[in-house]
Design a protein around this motif. Structure first.
Motif, PDB file in Angstrom:
ATOM      1  N   THR A   6       0.805  -1.220   0.209  1.00 27.00           N
ATOM      2  CA  THR A   6       0.041  -0.086   0.016  1.00 27.00           C
ATOM      3  C   THR A   6       0.778   1.248   0.180  1.00 27.00           C
ATOM      4  O   THR A   6       0.635   2.225  -0.899  1.00 27.00           O
ATOM      5  CB  THR A   6      -0.897   0.047   1.174  1.00 27.00           C
ATOM      6  N   LEU A  10       1.378   4.114  -3.138  1.00 29.89           N
ATOM      7  CA  LEU A  10       1.338   5.589  -2.866  1.00 29.89           C
ATOM      8  C   LEU A  10       2.477   6.567  -3.186  1.00 29.89           C
ATOM      9  O   LEU A  10       2.395   7.502  -4.090  1.00 29.89           O
ATOM     10  CB  LEU A  10       1.323   5.934  -1.180  1.00 29.89           C
ATOM     11  N   THR A 152      -4.888   6.140   0.926  1.00 31.70           N
ATOM     12  CA  THR A 152      -3.770   5.408   1.672  1.00 31.70           C
ATOM     13  C   THR A 152      -4.164   5.047   3.246  1.00 31.70           C
ATOM     14  O   THR A 152      -3.987   3.987   3.514  1.00 31.70           O
ATOM     15  CB  THR A 152      -2.434   6.394   1.583  1.00 31.70           C
TER      16      THR A 152
END
Length: 535
Positions: A6, A10, A152
């Motif tokens: 993740t 980002l 995020t």
């Protein structure tokens, strides 16, 4: 649903398309779900990405925001701000670990700090920086940063929750497996369990090793279809049923037949595969029955691997029965490997191909003319067929090394049930123990044998059996055709009998009584001279 992935996504989305530098700090530990916990006071650097040199120094690895300081206030507020906003420079200075707020922030709107707010908690912050030769951030860019931070934070929230659920699921699965394997004489055991790497839901794979009367051992492997809490619950029930049926000393095909009947009562929507094997170390015999499970692999003492062709019946829960028991010779030094389909089946390989690959790998691991490899190493070699990458299914593995019990350490008799049988049993026991150089155990063992045999004579209508085994202990087994299991009771002073089992309980290290298909077996054990008694 992976935290590192993740954060990587980002940074990849932001640099260099939106910014030239990005770094992310997250609270340690990260809050999970809706739990009400005290706010963590430490931020740790989790990701950083640079596409070009900027005026901002390297971020601090560990940050401890002051409870009433500018960084803590900015995090609580939750809105992204430009670096030249009032109070922002001091917050960025904390993240950079520098004492000079003026040097921490580049001039103009070249830095954005965006708090990461999950569903219920503040997760951390992301800082985005542009180099001097690039246009400064605008008000629209602040909205973009806000969207990046929101997505995020939700991804982090989900990844943390998933990781916790995966940890709980793995712990739950492992509590349903044997906490340790038994160590009966004549066989060595090793096992492995690997959860699936693609799901946080528990699987239905299980294994078991169950000691049986006569030093035999039941070896069980099974797999409930599906990955859910329901599958785990069904697995736990089936494992308990198998343990109960094994205690009745039924042949493998009857165990699977009764297991199938009980599984149908649990619901026809749940099916499972199961393989049940029974090893006799005295006779060096192996009995197997299969309910739709992948075939076991036998590694012979000379290192050759063989896929055992056990007739596969229908899976458990389908109904119809049709299970068969297959009898095989189990030579000393051979190794039996039971496993679930996760070891041999994947999206790129069918079961038959995977089984043959496993057989080949085990054959390679056992060099001809050399001693068989240790069981733990053999289990690791077996898992090596998985290769790299994620697993689609959980895996259970049970390995059994057959050592057997030497015939000269076993004595066996059939005795007619009459009043003189106890005396005959004492004489046979005395003669055998002296032959085995166990003279120090003669007196106590004679007394114990006499009491147990006398109790069997009271209920037996057919010849009783007396067996002595010398392994790491001296074990005596007396069997008869009566299902009545003796119970120890305290005799009154006026009673002429009733003290036999009390004596057995006092003199033997361990004793017990087990119902079997032909009646019952009463047994006791005594430590060998010079052996340490574990109590």
């Amino acid at each position: 649903m992976d935290l590192d992935e993740t954060l990587h996504e980002l940074c990849r989305a932001a640099v260099p398309a939106f910014a030239d530098t990005a770094f992310v700090h997250l609270y340690a530990p990260l809050p999970v779900g809706d739990e009400r916990t005290t706010a963590p006071d430490v931020l740790r650097l989790h990701a950083a990405r640079d596409a070009a040199a900027t005026d901002v120094g390297r971020p601090a690895e560990v940050v401890r925001p002051s409870p009433g300081g500018p960084l803590a206030g900015l995090m609580r507020d939750g809105r992204p701000v430009f670096g030249n906003s009032p109070g922002t420079a001091a917050a960025v200075a904390e993240l950079l670990g520098t004492a000079s707020a003026r040097r921490a922030v580049p001039p103009g709107r070249r830095l954005i700090i965006a708090p990461l707010h999950g569903r219920s908690h503040v997760m951390g912050s992301v800082v985005l920086v542009r180099r001097p030769g690039r246009p400064a951030f605008t008000g629209d860019d602040l909205l973009v940063a806000s969207q990046l931070a929101t997505h995020t934070a939700l991804g982090i929230d989900k990844a943390v929750l998933y990781a916790r659920e995966a940890s709980f699921a793995d712990a739950l699965q492992r509590t349903m497996l044997p906490p340790s394997l038994p160590e009966p004489p004549g066989i060595r055991l090793a096992s492995r369990y690997l959860p699936s790497s693609r799901t946080a839901q528990v699987g239905g794979d299980w294994y078991d090793a169950i000691p049986l009367p006569g030093n035999r051992v039941a070896l069980v492997i099974g797999d409930v279809m599906g990955h859910s809490m329901t599958s785990a619950a069904i697995m736990g029930q089936l494992r308990t049923i198998v343990q109960t049926l094994a205690g009745l000393d039924l042949p493998p095909d009857e165990v699977l037949h009764h297991l199938d009947e009980q599984a149908e009562r649990l619901g026809s929507e749940h099916t499972a595969t199961c393989l049940y094997a029974m090893y006799d170390p005295v006779l060096h015999r192996l009995l197997l029955s299969n309910a739709g499970h992948p075939p076991p692999v036998l590694l012979h003492p000379d290192g050759t691997g063989e896929v055992l062709r056990v007739p596969p019946g229908a899976p458990i829960g389908v109904g119809g029965g049709g299970f068969e028991s297959t009898e095989l010779h189990a030579p000393a030094g051979a190794t039996l490997l039971l496993y679930t389909d996760g070891l041999v089946e994947s999206r790129d390989s069918d079961v038959l191909t995977g089984v043959e690959r496993l057989r080949t790998r085990l054959h390679t691991a056992a060099a001809p003319g050399s001693p068989p490899p240790p069981l733990e190493e053999l289990c690791d070699d077996a898992l090596g067929v998985l290769g790299e990458g994620e697993r689609d299914d959980d895996i259970a593995l049970l390995a059994a090394r057959f050592e057997g019990i030497l015939p000269e350490t076993v004595a066996y008799w059939y005795l007619a049930p009459h009043p003189r049988t106890a005396g005959q049993a004492r004489r046979l026991t005395r003669r055998t123990l002296r032959l085995w150089d166990l003279d120090s155990l003669v007196e106590s063992t004679e007394l114990l044998v006499s009491e147990v045999v006398a109790n069997a004579v009271r209920f037996a209508s057919r010849p009783i059996t007396l067996r002595l085994l010398r392994t790491d202990v001296l074990r005596c087994e007396v069997g008869d055709d009566s299902p009545v299991v003796p119970r120890m009771r305290h005799a009154r002073l006026s009673d002429e009998g009733g003290r036999g089992l009390f004596l057995v309980d006092q003199l033997a290290r361990r004793w017990g009584a087990t119902r079997v298909s032909t009646g019952k077996v009463v047994w006791f054990e005594q430590p060998l001279p010079g052996a340490e008694d574990p109590g």
